[in-house]
Each structure stands twice: as C-alpha cells, then as structure tokens.
Scaffold this motif. Structure first.
Motif, mmCIF file in Angstrom:
data_model
loop_
_atom_site.group_PDB
_atom_site.id
_atom_site.type_symbol
_atom_site.label_atom_id
_atom_site.label_comp_id
_atom_site.label_asym_id
_atom_site.label_seq_id
_atom_site.Cartn_x
_atom_site.Cartn_y
_atom_site.Cartn_z
ATOM 1 N N PRO A 90 1.186 -1.104 -0.050
ATOM 2 C CA PRO A 90 0.213 -0.177 0.712
ATOM 3 C C PRO A 90 1.052 1.516 0.063
ATOM 4 O O PRO A 90 1.835 1.351 0.828
ATOM 5 C CB PRO A 90 -0.866 0.082 1.215
ATOM 6 N N GLY A 91 0.696 2.144 -0.752
ATOM 7 C CA GLY A 91 1.109 3.601 -0.737
ATOM 8 C C GLY A 91 2.361 3.528 -2.149
ATOM 9 O O GLY A 91 2.827 4.420 -1.548
ATOM 10 N N ARG A 92 2.634 2.302 -2.550
ATOM 11 C CA ARG A 92 3.793 1.973 -3.198
ATOM 12 C C ARG A 92 3.734 3.066 -4.339
ATOM 13 O O ARG A 92 5.062 3.687 -4.866
ATOM 14 C CB ARG A 92 3.908 1.334 -4.157
ATOM 15 N N ASN A 93 2.752 3.625 -5.341
ATOM 16 C CA ASN A 93 2.568 4.678 -6.072
ATOM 17 C C ASN A 93 3.009 5.975 -5.762
ATOM 18 O O ASN A 93 3.500 6.804 -6.254
ATOM 19 C CB ASN A 93 1.356 4.251 -7.143
ATOM 20 N N PHE A 94 2.328 6.171 -4.368
ATOM 21 C CA PHE A 94 2.478 7.718 -3.510
ATOM 22 C C PHE A 94 3.742 7.778 -3.239
ATOM 23 O O PHE A 94 4.210 8.739 -3.502
ATOM 24 C CB PHE A 94 1.414 7.566 -2.567
ATOM 25 N N MET A 95 4.648 6.820 -2.668
ATOM 26 C CA MET A 95 5.861 6.695 -2.819
ATOM 27 C C MET A 95 6.897 7.314 -3.731
ATOM 28 O O MET A 95 7.767 7.403 -3.888
ATOM 29 C CB MET A 95 6.172 5.088 -2.003
ATOM 30 N N GLY A 98 5.635 10.594 -5.195
ATOM 31 C CA GLY A 98 6.334 11.411 -3.651
ATOM 32 C C GLY A 98 8.066 11.828 -4.207
ATOM 33 O O GLY A 98 8.879 12.995 -4.372
#
Length: 167
Positions: A90-95, A98
């Motif tokens: 979870p949050g891979r694309n967000f990371m 970023g």
C-alpha cells in the motif's frame, strides 16, 4: 547516418580541442591573437596549472566528492527502484510519485534553506556538506531510472535465481 554522426561528434569535440589549443598556447601569443593556431606548444602551461593553479588539489576534491556520491546514489537507487517495481504494498505509487516530485524541485529554490541546514549541522566547508546534498538531489532520477529498469526485467529471472538457491 554515419556522416551525420561524424558531424555531430566533431561539433561536440571542437570545444575540447579549442581548450587544449588555448592551454598549450604560449602566453605572449595568446595576447596577440587569441583565435589563431599556436606556432609552438607550451607544455609548461600544464605543469603550471597543476602546481601554481593547484589543479591537482581541485581534481582530488572532485574525486573525493564524486566517488561516494555516485556509489551511494547507485546503491540506494537500485534498492529503492527494485523495491518499488517488484513488491506490491500500500502506498507504493504514492511513494514513487513522491520521489519523482524531487525531480521538479529546482536547486535554486532550496539553496538558501539548505545552506542554513548545513550550517546548523556544522557541515559548511566539509566534504560531507557537498556529498549529502548531491546524493539527495541525485536520488530521484536514479530511482526513476532503476524502477524503469527493474520493471522491464522479466520476473522469470528472479524465479530462476530462486530455484538456483538465491535468497
């Protein structure tokens, strides 16, 4: 195709050639006609640049800053790029986005706050004061490049490595 490539190769080599011509030109000849070819070569200019101009010190400083920066950026980018491309969390694309946001930040916008931060850490005038920011500014592009590389790499390679005993 080859003629075009040769043309652009020559165009890109002309500034280097001109720099060597200027470096080897005797001083009096440079003052008289700076755009002419030298009549004799003054090899002592290079020796003077190395000793009087302290070129050797500056070259060593470049190596001291560049080597750890490149090693750290490649190592950290490879780790981050592999993790982002191969592991689903979870949050891979967000990371990833970023990290990519770091490519859009111009150095000029963080130059003054970075100076104050380095000053408060006592890193002004040290090698680490140049190495750490260089690593930080090199990571976004490195992660982007490595993530694209690992994304393109077939998953079968890691399966084959695992079968061969790789952990």
């Amino acid at each position: 195709k080859h003629a075009i490539l040769i043309f652009f190769a020559l165009v890109s080599l002309v500034p280097d050639l001109w720099m060597w011509i200027a470096a080897l030109r005797p001083k009096d000849e440079s003052m008289r006609n700076p755009f002419s070819l030298p009549t004799s070569l003054a090899w002592e200019n290079l020796q003077k640049a190395w000793t009087v101009g302290r070129f050797g010190d500056y070259f060593l400083n470049s190596i001291i800053v560049t080597l750890p920066t490149v090693i750290a950026v490649v190592a950290l980018s490879a780790l981050a790029g592999y993790g982002i491309s191969r592991f689903k969390f979870p949050g891979r694309n967000f990371m990833f986005y970023g990290i990519l946001l770091g490519l859009t930040v111009p150095f000029q916008s963080v130059m003054i706050p970075l100076y104050y931060q380095l000053n408060s850490l006592g890193l002004i005038g040290t090698y680490w004061g140049m190495i750490l920011p260089s690593i930080a500014f090199g990571l976004p592009f490195g992660v982007f490049l490595m993530q694209a590389f690992f994304e393109d790499l077939p998953h079968e390679l890691s399966d084959a490595a695992r079968i061969d005993g790789c952990s």
